[in-house]
Motif scaffolding. Structure first.
Motif, short mmCIF file in Angstrom:
data_model
loop_
_atom_site.label_atom_id
_atom_site.label_comp_id
_atom_site.label_asym_id
_atom_site.label_seq_id
_atom_site.Cartn_x
_atom_site.Cartn_y
_atom_site.Cartn_z
N TRP A 108 87.24 103.14 29.56
CA TRP A 108 88.11 104.16 29.04
C TRP A 108 88.53 103.73 27.65
CZ3 TRP A 108 90.27 108.97 30.15
CH2 TRP A 108 89.54 109.55 31.12
N VAL A 109 88.71 102.57 27.15
CA VAL A 109 88.92 102.18 25.66
C VAL A 109 88.00 102.99 24.49
CG1 VAL A 109 89.71 99.95 26.45
CG2 VAL A 109 87.57 100.05 25.61
N VAL A 110 86.91 103.89 25.24
CA VAL A 110 86.31 104.67 24.11
C VAL A 110 87.06 105.47 23.52
CG1 VAL A 110 83.87 103.78 25.05
CG2 VAL A 110 85.17 105.89 25.89
N GLN A 111 88.21 106.05 24.31
CA GLN A 111 89.05 107.16 24.09
C GLN A 111 89.66 107.11 22.62
OE1 GLN A 111 89.29 109.93 25.58
NE2 GLN A 111 90.51 109.81 27.38
N PRO A 112 89.62 108.07 21.60
CA PRO A 112 89.89 107.74 20.69
C PRO A 112 91.45 107.15 20.25
CG PRO A 112 89.30 110.12 20.66
CD PRO A 112 89.33 109.32 22.23
N CYS A 113 92.36 107.23 21.13
CA CYS A 113 93.70 106.49 20.64
C CYS A 113 93.48 105.00 20.96
CB CYS A 113 94.62 107.18 21.57
SG CYS A 113 95.28 108.85 21.10
N HIS A 114 92.71 104.44 21.80
CA HIS A 114 92.39 103.21 21.95
C HIS A 114 91.51 102.46 20.65
CE1 HIS A 114 94.30 102.95 25.90
NE2 HIS A 114 93.31 104.29 26.39
N VAL A 115 90.58 103.54 20.32
CA VAL A 115 89.83 103.00 19.04
C VAL A 115 90.61 102.68 17.99
CG1 VAL A 115 87.88 103.69 17.71
CG2 VAL A 115 87.72 104.02 20.09
N SER A 218 84.09 114.38 14.46
CA SER A 218 83.08 115.29 15.33
C SER A 218 82.06 114.59 15.68
CB SER A 218 83.01 116.61 14.42
OG SER A 218 84.26 117.21 13.88
N ILE A 219 81.49 113.78 14.98
CA ILE A 219 80.12 113.04 15.43
C ILE A 219 80.63 112.24 16.53
CG2 ILE A 219 78.62 111.31 14.93
CD1 ILE A 219 77.51 114.09 13.95
N TYR A 220 81.62 111.37 16.38
CA TYR A 220 81.92 110.51 17.55
C TYR A 220 82.13 111.35 18.86
CZ TYR A 220 84.67 106.86 19.91
OH TYR A 220 85.11 106.03 20.86
N HIS A 221 82.98 112.38 18.77
CA HIS A 221 83.34 113.14 20.08
C HIS A 221 82.00 113.67 20.57
CE1 HIS A 221 87.30 112.84 18.73
NE2 HIS A 221 87.65 113.41 19.98
N TRP A 227 78.38 112.25 25.72
CA TRP A 227 76.94 111.60 26.38
C TRP A 227 77.57 110.39 27.04
CZ3 TRP A 227 73.71 114.84 27.40
CH2 TRP A 227 73.33 115.90 26.49
N PHE A 228 78.68 109.73 26.45
CA PHE A 228 78.90 108.60 27.59
C PHE A 228 79.64 109.08 28.73
CE2 PHE A 228 81.81 104.86 28.19
CZ PHE A 228 80.99 103.83 28.76
N GLY A 229 80.28 110.27 28.46
CA GLY A 229 80.86 110.85 29.55
C GLY A 229 79.82 111.40 30.76
N TRP A 230 78.90 111.81 30.42
CA TRP A 230 77.66 111.93 31.34
C TRP A 230 77.09 110.90 31.86
CZ3 TRP A 230 75.32 116.24 33.35
CH2 TRP A 230 75.65 117.62 32.84
N ASN A 237 88.58 112.79 26.72
CA ASN A 237 89.10 113.65 25.86
C ASN A 237 88.98 115.13 25.67
OD1 ASN A 237 91.26 112.89 23.79
ND2 ASN A 237 89.84 113.35 21.95
N GLY A 238 88.69 115.66 26.85
CA GLY A 238 88.29 117.29 27.05
C GLY A 238 86.83 117.59 26.61
N MET A 239 86.08 116.67 26.32
CA MET A 239 84.90 116.90 25.84
C MET A 239 83.88 117.54 26.71
SD MET A 239 84.39 116.57 22.72
CE MET A 239 86.08 117.62 22.78
N ARG A 240 83.97 117.23 28.28
CA ARG A 240 83.28 117.72 29.25
C ARG A 240 83.90 118.78 30.26
NH1 ARG A 240 80.16 114.06 32.56
NH2 ARG A 240 78.98 116.12 33.03
N CYS A 241 85.17 118.53 30.18
CA CYS A 241 86.17 119.43 31.00
C CYS A 241 87.01 120.29 30.34
CB CYS A 241 86.73 118.38 31.94
SG CYS A 241 87.37 119.13 33.59
N VAL A 242 86.95 121.63 30.69
CA VAL A 242 88.07 122.37 30.11
C VAL A 242 89.23 122.10 30.11
CG1 VAL A 242 88.76 124.56 29.53
CG2 VAL A 242 86.38 124.37 30.24
N PRO A 243 90.31 121.53 29.24
CA PRO A 243 91.70 121.29 29.38
C PRO A 243 92.37 122.39 30.22
CG PRO A 243 91.02 120.39 27.24
CD PRO A 243 89.93 121.33 27.71
N PRO A 244 93.47 122.08 30.86
CA PRO A 244 94.25 123.28 31.37
C PRO A 244 95.09 124.04 30.47
CG PRO A 244 95.08 121.20 32.20
CD PRO A 244 93.87 120.91 31.55
N ILE A 245 94.76 124.38 29.45
CA ILE A 245 95.41 125.05 28.18
C ILE A 245 94.87 126.30 28.14
CG2 ILE A 245 95.88 125.06 25.94
CD1 ILE A 245 95.41 122.04 25.85
N PRO A 246 95.87 127.32 28.29
CA PRO A 246 95.28 128.72 28.44
C PRO A 246 94.42 129.38 27.45
CG PRO A 246 97.82 128.57 28.98
CD PRO A 246 97.25 127.32 28.74
#
Length: 305
Positions: A108-115, A218-221, A227-230, A237-246
């Motif tokens: 999970w350290v691939v998350q942007p805030c950890h990078v 954007s390229i990083y995301h 693809w690392f998520g796959w 970071n919400g790249m594969r799953c729609v965040p619960p924001i209306p």
């Protein structure tokens, strides 16, 4: 009406509010399409802006071969404040990695805030006043701000993780602005001597650098987080799953486009505008000092009566 009734390229789970395997996700085919589209668009911006930023200084330095290059590094002596920032950042990074390793999710350290945390450690302890790494960091500083207002307390298992989360995100948010306005790293440093001027100290140049930074983010995301998520069967970071924001759930399969648009706006607010403000502030102070010197010189030149 379910989401499947309105969009064929989104796979919908049973409950979009609980974990990844049951949330609204993009299909594999749509992720391929998204990756290709963003790669073409972002690749264009990266290539064109890199060409502008790299060639312009060379042209400007013609006739100044004996002078240092535009990005000549000025050695910097670390202060006590730098060491405090650095120690806190290293401690936060170590504890975060340890907690994730214990849980078996060290990846999970691939998350942007950890990078960004690792990037901040490099920036703090760099003894060279290089503008470019800091500038990328500044334009990415909106990411921890989003994290501050989007904490998922259900993920925390230990009491210390809540204050650790806020200390982490506040550090990554505050430090770049401290360095910006105290002028350790600042593009205005490059314009005192024409030989050190860089094209991106101009308005057009700042926009070019900004577009370059947004394109790389954007390229990083789309290449790493999607693809690392796959590969790990996770959502980063919400790249594969729609965040619960209306507003994002209402966008259906285009929620990532909405996220990227919002991210670009936040990059302008958190990066481009503060930088312009800092440059204007230091430019005003420098102009005031120069005017004061001129006044004093004129006073000294007036013969006493």
């Amino acid at each position: 009406m379910s989401a499947n009734d309105t969009m064929n390229d989104v796979v919908v789970g049973n409950n979009a509010e609980i974990p990844f395997d049951r949330c609204t996700q993009a299909s594999f085919q749509r992720d391929i399409l998204t990756t290709l589209v963003y790669t073409i668009i972002c690749g264009f911006f990266i290539i064109t802006t890199n060409k502008y930023l790299k060639t312009a200084p060379e042209q400007r330095r013609k006739g100044n071969a004996n002078k240092p290059p535009h990005d000549a590094d000025v050695k910097y002596s670390l202060t006590m404040v730098d060491h405090i920032f650095g120690a806190l950042t290293i401690l936060v990074a170590f504890v975060n990695m340890a907690v994730r390793a214990v849980r078996g999710v060290a990846y999970w350290v691939v998350q942007p805030c950890h990078v960004l945390t690792f990037a901040l450690i490099y920036i703090i302890y760099s003894k060279e006043s290089r503008i470019t790494p800091f500038r990328y960091f500044l334009y990415f500083s909106w990411m921890p701000v989003v994290g501050l207002f989007n904490a998922d307390y259900s993920w925390f298992s230990y009491d210390f993780e809540v204050p650790l989360f806020y200390i982490h995100h506040l550090l990554v948010t505050i430090v770049p602005f401290y360095y910006l306005f105290t002028r350790r790293f600042h593009t205005d440093l490059l314009v005192f001597d024409p030989a050190h001027s860089h094209k991106y100290t101009t308005g057009k140049g700042r926009v070019c650098f900004f577009l370059n930074a947004v394109a790389w983010a954007s390229i990083y995301h789309v290449w790493v987080l999607v693809w690392f998520g796959w590969y790990m069967n996770e959502d980063f970071n919400g790249m594969r799953c729609v965040p619960p924001i209306p507003i994002l759930t209402a966008m259906g399969p285009h929620w990532r486009e909405g996220m990227f648009a919002g991210a670009t706006l936040l990059s302008i607010i958190m990066g481009l505008l503060p930088e312009a403000l800092a440059m204007a502030m230091w430019g005003w102070r420098r102009g005031k000092k120069q005017a004061s010197k001129i006044v004093h010189k004129m006073a000294d030149d007036i013969p006493s009566i």
